[in-house]
Motif scaffolding. Structure first.
Motif, mmCIF file in Angstrom:
data_model
loop_
_atom_site.group_PDB
_atom_site.id
_atom_site.type_symbol
_atom_site.label_atom_id
_atom_site.label_comp_id
_atom_site.label_asym_id
_atom_site.label_seq_id
_atom_site.Cartn_x
_atom_site.Cartn_y
_atom_site.Cartn_z
ATOM 1 N N GLU A 166 0.840 -1.217 0.000
ATOM 2 C CA GLU A 166 0.000 0.000 0.000
ATOM 3 C C GLU A 166 0.867 1.256 0.000
ATOM 4 O O GLU A 166 0.377 2.349 -0.289
ATOM 5 C CB GLU A 166 -0.933 0.061 1.217
ATOM 6 N N HIS A 167 2.147 1.135 0.345
ATOM 7 C CA HIS A 167 3.025 2.308 0.406
ATOM 8 C C HIS A 167 3.568 2.692 -0.971
ATOM 9 O O HIS A 167 4.159 3.753 -1.130
ATOM 10 C CB HIS A 167 4.218 2.036 1.340
ATOM 11 N N THR A 225 4.028 3.866 -4.811
ATOM 12 C CA THR A 225 3.425 4.723 -5.849
ATOM 13 C C THR A 225 4.332 4.721 -7.087
ATOM 14 O O THR A 225 5.498 4.345 -7.010
ATOM 15 C CB THR A 225 3.237 6.191 -5.380
ATOM 16 N N GLN A 244 -1.187 4.984 -7.462
ATOM 17 C CA GLN A 244 -1.093 4.033 -6.335
ATOM 18 C C GLN A 244 -1.641 2.695 -6.810
ATOM 19 O O GLN A 244 -2.862 2.488 -6.833
ATOM 20 C CB GLN A 244 -1.997 4.523 -5.200
ATOM 21 N N TYR A 293 -4.100 0.711 -4.333
ATOM 22 C CA TYR A 293 -5.221 1.384 -3.667
ATOM 23 C C TYR A 293 -6.511 0.610 -3.961
ATOM 24 O O TYR A 293 -6.798 0.295 -5.123
ATOM 25 C CB TYR A 293 -5.331 2.822 -4.168
ATOM 26 N N HIS A 351 3.667 8.461 -1.316
ATOM 27 C CA HIS A 351 2.678 8.065 -0.306
ATOM 28 C C HIS A 351 2.555 9.132 0.785
ATOM 29 O O HIS A 351 1.449 9.476 1.220
ATOM 30 C CB HIS A 351 3.106 6.715 0.292
#
Ligand SMILES: Nc1ncnc2c1ncn2[C@@H]1O[C@H](COP(=O)(O)O)[C@@H](O)[C@H]1OP(=O)(O)O
Ligand SMILES: [Mg+2]
Ligand SMILES: [Mg+2]
Ligand SMILES: [Mg+2]
Length: 306
Positions: free
Chosen positions: A130-131, A133, A151, A154, A220
């Protein structure tokens, strides 16, 4: 692609499509499990996803914009690339944007595109996806003007799709997110989770935060500022490079936030500039007193960033 659209909107519109494609490559490398990690330096990793995502973005953009300087984080190689990594589409809504006169007719020689194909590599290798990009920043002259932050992990439960793309063009607009103000009466500071040192810690301690949010990636952390989850991003280290900050800076500026070094100066993003952000990264959400943060940073912390 509508050739009548201006150069800047065409670059941002194609970058949106290219980062979405790169995000799919990043997910595919992870699900196949072959990260093929290379250690570039101390606490500095590169994976198959960083290499492939960069290839996708830079090959696509350089075919469409052959006269523009594009600088990517990873070293390039000349191996063949699958044809479905080459992106030619562009985001149609961006192409329709009306630009102010000073951005309408820019000289390709004044443009530099900064590509971070995977920001948050350390977290990616640890499964903290999730961190991650994907960042494409567009500079005109020295200034970061356009930015795309994708992202890939996401989760949009309503739409049932994975991934979202945030964009901003300074003085023109932004999209892909809804700006939210951080809570009043508190100081929430976001910083590194994988590249901390004594100087990074001294800067944060001097700001007496109510909470420190340690997450990976420059992209992020700027998203946390855009969405009101933190007031400031504080990184008193020389580890970030121009490709880490160009896109996030442009998107943050598009909503009225600020990103500077620890001396309050903006970074320059022209093609000839040096890559490291030697004087650290200090970013604040819109409406926050950027100068207050600068005033509270100890001299010694600043002197370590020269
Ligand atoms: N010491 C460092 N060496 C290499 N890259 C760094 C270093 N410090 C920061 N970075 C880059 O800046 C990003 C933000 O830093 P952090 O996550 O530590 O807050 C990192 O994800 C990394 O980008 P990348 O992952 O693209 O290599
Ligand atoms: Mg890296
Ligand atoms: Mg990065
Ligand atoms: Mg990277």
């Amino acid at each position: 692609m509508a050739q009548s659209a201006s150069l800047l909107t065409r670059i941002v519109a194609t970058s949106i499509s290219a980062t979405i494609r790169a995000g799919k490559i990043i997910r595919d490398v992870m699900s196949d499990g072959g990260l093929k990690i290379v250690e570039k330096g101390k606490n500095d990793l590169q994976t198959e996803a960083d290499r492939c995502a960069q290839k996708c973005i830079i090959t696509s953009l350089s075919r469409l914009f052959p006269n523009i300087t594009i600088i990517g984080e990873e070293e390039s190689n000349s191996c063949e690339i699958p044809s479905d990594w080459i992106v030619t589409e562009a985001d149609q809504d961006i192409l329709k944007l009306k630009l102010p006169a000073h951005l309408e007719n820019i000289d390709p020689k004044d443009v530099c595109i900064w590509v971070d194909p995977l920001d948050g590599t350390s977290e990616y290798t640890q499964g903290l996806v999730e961190h991650v990009t994907v960042l494409v920043g567009v500079a005109i002259g020295e200034r970061a003007v356009g930015g795309v932050i994708h992202q890939p992990y996401y989760k949009d439960n309503e739409k049932g799709i994975l991934g979202r793309t945030l964009w901003g063009i300074n003085g023109v607009g932004y999209g892909g997110f809804v700006p939210v103000s951080p809570p009043d009466g508190k100081r929430l500071i976001t910083t590194t989770r994988s590249h901390s040192d004594k100087n990074v810690k001294a800067a944060i301690d001097a700001l007496s935060p109510d909470e420190v949010i340690r997450v990976g990636g420059a992209g992020h952390k700027v998203i946390l500022l855009l969405e009101g989850k933190a007031h400031a991003y504080v990184f008193a280290s020389q580890g970030c490079k121009k490709w880490d900050t160009c896109a996030p800076e442009a998107v943050l500026h598009a909503i009225g936030g600020t990103l500077t070094d620890f001396y309050g100066e903006k970074y320059a993003y022209h093609a000839e500039t040096i890559h490291p952000n030697l004087r650290g990264v200090l970013a604040t959400a819109p409406g926050q007193a950027h100068q207050w943060y600068l005033n509270h940073i100890p001299e010694e912390v600043k002197q370590n960033l020269q």
